[in-house]
Write an enzyme that holds these catalytic residues in place. Structure first.
Site, PDB file in Angstrom:
ATOM      1  N   GLU A  62      -3.866  -4.534   7.228  1.00  0.00           N
ATOM      2  CA  GLU A  62      -3.607  -5.958   7.033  1.00  0.00           C
ATOM      3  C   GLU A  62      -2.925  -6.487   8.277  1.00  0.00           C
ATOM      4  O   GLU A  62      -2.071  -5.813   8.859  1.00  0.00           O
ATOM      5  CB  GLU A  62      -2.727  -6.222   5.812  1.00  0.00           C
ATOM      6  CG  GLU A  62      -2.413  -7.708   5.658  1.00  0.00           C
ATOM      7  CD  GLU A  62      -1.812  -8.090   4.326  1.00  0.00           C
ATOM      8  OE1 GLU A  62      -1.837  -9.288   3.991  1.00  0.00           O
ATOM      9  OE2 GLU A  62      -1.323  -7.192   3.609  1.00  0.00           O
ATOM     10  N   ASN A 105      -7.251 -10.639  -4.058  1.00  0.00           N
ATOM     11  CA  ASN A 105      -6.105  -9.768  -3.778  1.00  0.00           C
ATOM     12  C   ASN A 105      -4.983 -10.082  -4.766  1.00  0.00           C
ATOM     13  O   ASN A 105      -4.465 -11.203  -4.780  1.00  0.00           O
ATOM     14  CB  ASN A 105      -5.585  -9.976  -2.360  1.00  0.00           C
ATOM     15  CG  ASN A 105      -4.284  -9.221  -2.103  1.00  0.00           C
ATOM     16  OD1 ASN A 105      -4.277  -7.992  -2.091  1.00  0.00           O
ATOM     17  ND2 ASN A 105      -3.177  -9.935  -1.943  1.00  0.00           N
ATOM     18  N   GLU A 106      -4.649  -9.103  -5.606  1.00  0.00           N
ATOM     19  CA  GLU A 106      -3.552  -9.237  -6.567  1.00  0.00           C
ATOM     20  C   GLU A 106      -3.674 -10.533  -7.376  1.00  0.00           C
ATOM     21  O   GLU A 106      -2.678 -11.195  -7.675  1.00  0.00           O
ATOM     22  CB  GLU A 106      -2.197  -9.161  -5.851  1.00  0.00           C
ATOM     23  CG  GLU A 106      -1.941  -7.806  -5.221  1.00  0.00           C
ATOM     24  CD  GLU A 106      -0.610  -7.708  -4.489  1.00  0.00           C
ATOM     25  OE1 GLU A 106       0.065  -8.752  -4.336  1.00  0.00           O
ATOM     26  OE2 GLU A 106      -0.250  -6.603  -4.064  1.00  0.00           O
TER      27      GLU A 106
END
Length: 801
Positions: A53, A360-361
């Site tokens: 990331e 994402n999440e």
């Protein structure tokens, strides 16, 4: 003595490695039994990978070795990270009237009458190596009567010239100019200098300085790229993370903005606190995966941003098309639009993208709508794609229609919490989706990445390996940190402009990936439990992206004795402030008005054990509620009652893991009466007199001494046994290799340990906590070995083929 066997072992299903039971009082030995002739399920060949990331300035100035910071002058309306001086009062300003292109509309305009000096020190100093060549490229145009050449130099920190060259023939139209700068000396804190003289105006844009030498010739910093290559990753997830979501819709990550010439890539504000050049783009990520021999795993934006705002469903067509086009860019034939662009970039063959993670999440109603929209569209055109469903951190059920191929789970916890998770996949439904543990790390009591954190992760990894019939991918997070910009802690690889080191967790990852094996082997283990310490510590208050105030704080003993009281009439003396908060005392309250994470103020005696804490709290604004801390032994401890957490939706106890989460909402402007009764590892929490939590905050306080898994390497024939000793003491252990054939009596032991569990690596001592390998000799099919306290050992027993 309690002897534990996993049910799979009794059923003669291989692949069992257990955290063991409790030995009798005073016992100081342990036993491991490996059944070598009953290999179980194959270990997933993609089990151990990496997650990149763009966080902690890991790309620009890191893996992507651009030496100029703010090369396109897009960072702000001022020439940030550039210094300008002029002998006659000239000026350097950021302009947009006549840009190089519409993708990067800002440029630097210099107005000068006699001479100027323009400098850039990059990302906390440029690492210039003697004998290496550096390539400068810039776009320039002149105004008025400016006609002088540009003198370009690389200077060391003392101002001594390391390399120089000249650019001449500037015109009134934008044009690129290049210069090779062979370094005659070196310095890790060097800078670029551009000077000229004469009246008139000079405009500059896309000023780039790159080393000629890069990893495999593909434009990456050699040492940092090799550091991840040495992990032998089977896959790489990219580019994020929160970075994919963006702070808001305007700052979501779009891969199409990251391909093509660098001057046509639109810089983007990164949620981790800096502007990105996009020099490390979709093509470069795919090329890196190929060079690593790692399967690419692309995370795409699903129309949900970090601020909770979502793209309306009626506008999601672009997001669907972007996902389809990404697959075509990575895999499509050269006669397709996006496959053709890949070929133009230099790679006519496909990159073989197989995995795609949607979001994402994310979770909740918005994700329930977007998952089928994206998943169905992708499967209709690319049925071979493995689609990964993200899960949020609130534990909400994930969408089931259409079913995902793989589900992503994330864990950031304490060492002991991850140890206890080593058995959680034993009971997962084998008929459901596979599991991707996409992010995990010890983040509590970890220092800047210490040995104890690595031991906790290693224990968890034994559970993933032995359950690799369902856990098919796993990756530590985050991967990189520039030591001058730490937005998250800890991080696997730490670097500055010239050097890097891996934290102990780096070597855990390396030891697992290098010793994965092909098939699991059944194991039984007998070992003592690790005795837990008596919990004790001070109290505190805090916030998470929220403004709040606190008053009338009192701590009393179980006998009713007043231990501490603070009404703030004399200020906040006695309170230690932690995190990036803005504290002040007003009208008898301690107020915190910043919107940062994990802002805390602690007070009291670290030796307190059992007590009752009472106080009043009021939310003033922000996203969440309050943090009420207890049993705080040091500045790292984050044991707290979280009220209105997770976007003001839940309350829970947190101590490296989340315990007893319940729906909860904290109103702004309302005073709440709070009470905690702490006894040992038990806490009762009262909100306005109502009992909301009554739990052991370390529900399984003890952990086992040994966590073990075993495998067989079919190509070489080795039997591989991984042993983690989580206790503080060495533990003599008998190892029996049942029904082992053709043992040579020789092998190796690779051991990761150190003198203290808090030991860390650093730039000054990069190998303080690193593995050491020694020969092992034994006779028969048994041996006794003493495993050091807080250690991870990989044993490889050789066999004759």
């Amino acid at each position: 003595m309690i002897k534990h066997f996993h049910p799979k072992l009794t059923a003669l299903v291989a692949g069992v490695c257990l955290a063991s039971g409790l030995l009798g009082a005073g016992a100081q030995t342990a036993r491991i039994v490996v059944t070598t002739d009953q290999p179980g399920h194959p270990i997933s060949p993609t089990l151990w990978g990496i997650f990149f990331e763009d966080i902690n300035l890991s790309a620009d100035g890191g893996l992507y070795p651009e030496l100029i910071r703010n090369r396109s002058f897009e960072d702000s309306t001022k020439p940030s990270f550039w210094t300008f001086s002029s002998a006659d009062g000239g000026a350097a300003t950021i302009e947009t009237r006549a840009p190089l292109n519409s993708f990067n509309p800002h440029y630097l305009r210099i107005r000068d009458g006699g001479g100027f000096i323009l400098e850039n020190a990059g990302y906390w100093g440029m690492n210039i190596v003697s004998g290496e060549v550096y390539r400068l490229k810039l776009a320039a145009r002149i105004e008025d009567e400016f006609s002088a050449p540009l003198t370009v130099k690389l200077l060391n920190s003392a101002g001594t010239e390391l390399a120089s060259g000249q650019i001449s023939g500037l015109t009134r139209n934008w044009k690129y100019y290049s210069l090779e700068l062979p370094a005659q000396g070196g310095d890790s804190n060097a800078r670029l200098q551009i000077t000229s003289s004469g009246p008139g105006g000079l405009c500059l844009d896309m000023v780039s300085l790159m080393p000629e030498k890069t990893w495999k010739g593909h434009g990456l910093r050699p040492d940092l790229a090799q550091a991840i290559a040495d992990l032998h990753p089977a896959f790489m997830r990219f580019p994020g993370g929160n970075w994919v979501e963006g702070d808001d819709v305007a700052h979501m990550y779009h891969w199409k903005d990251t391909i093509g010439d660098i001057d046509s890539r639109t810089p983007l504000w990164n949620t981790w606190g800096y502007n990105t050049t996009q020099g490390l783009g979709f093509y470069e990520y795919l090329q890196l995966c190929e060079d690593l021999g790692a399967a690419p795993l692309l995370g795409i934006n699903d129309g949900l941003a970090l601020n909770g705002v979502s793209v309306p469903m009626g506008r999601m067509g672009q997001w669907v098309q972007d996902a389809l086009d990404a697959i075509e860019y990575a895999n499509g034939p050269t006669n397709t639009v996006w496959g053709g662009l890949r070929a133009q970039a230099g790679h006519p063959g496909p990159f073989n993208l197989k995995y795609m993670e949607i979001g994402n999440e994310n979770g909740g109603p918005d994700y329930v709508q977007r998952w089928p929209l994206l998943a169905n569209a992708i499967r209709a055109k690319y049925p071979e794609m493995q689609l990964i469903m993200t899960t949020d951190l609130r534990g909400r059920p994930y969408p089931q229609n259409p079913p995902p191929d793989i589900v992503d789970e994330h864990y950031y916890e304490s060492p002991e919490s991850l140890m206890r998770r080593s058995t959680q996949y034993d009971s997962y439904d084998r008929k459901g989706p596979k599991i991707f543990v996409g992010e995990y790390a010890v983040t509590e009591k970890a220092g800047l990445g210490n040995l104890r954190a690595a031991i906790g992760e290693a224990a968890f990894m034994t559970g993933m390996e032995r359950n690799s019939d369902i856990v098919t991918l796993a990756s530590y997070a985050p991967l990189y940190v520039n030591l001058n910009h730490r937005a998250w802690n800890p991080d696997l690889i730490n670097f500055d402009s010239a050097h890097w080191y891996g934290i102990p967790s780096y070597y855990v990852q390396q030891m697992f990936s290098r010793n994965r094996g092909d098939f699991t082997l059944p194991i039984s283990v007998e070992s003592p439990k690790v005795e837990s310490n008596v919990d004790r510590g001070a109290i505190g208050v805090g916030t998470w992206r929220t403004q709040a105030e606190f008053r009338d704080v009192q701590v009393t003993s179980p006998e009713g004795k007043l231990l501490f009281a603070s009404d703030f009439t004399n200020g906040s003396g006695g309170w230690e402030k932690l995190g990036e908060g803005q504290w002040k005392v007003s009208a008898g309250s301690l107020q915190q008005t910043s919107d940062n994470d994990a802002v805390r103020a602690i007070a009291g005696d670290p030796s307190w054990t059992d007590y009752t804490l009472t106080l009043k709290a009021r939310k003033l604004g922000g996203n969440e509620g309050f943090l009420i801390l207890f049993h705080i032994a040091n500045e790292e401890d984050k044991t707290w009652w979280n009220l209105g957490g997770w976007g003001n939706t839940q309350g829970a106890i947190q101590n490296g893991e989340t315990i007893d989460a319940k729906p909860e909402y904290i109103e702004t402007g309302v005073w709440y009466d709070l009470k905690l009764v702490v006894s040992g590892k038990h806490v009762k929490c009262y909100l306005d007199g109502r009992l909301v939590h009554d739990v052991d905050y370390e529900s399984a306080a003890q952990v086992s001494s040994l966590y073990v898994c075993a495998a067989q390497d079919q190509s070489g024939g080795d039997l591989i046994v991984k042993v983690i000793n989580t206790s503080a003491q060495s533990l003599p252990t008998r190892i029996d290799l049942l029904d082992a054939k053709n043992l040579t009596g020789t092998g190796t032991a690779t051991v990761l340990t150190s003198e203290n569990p808090g030991d860390e690596n650093s730039l000054q001592n990069s190998m303080k906590v690193s593995p050491k390998t020694e020969a092992v000799n034994f006779s028969g099919a048994s041996l006794t070995r003493s495993f050091p306290g807080n250690s991870f050992t990989v044993l490889r027993f050789q066999t004759r083929r």
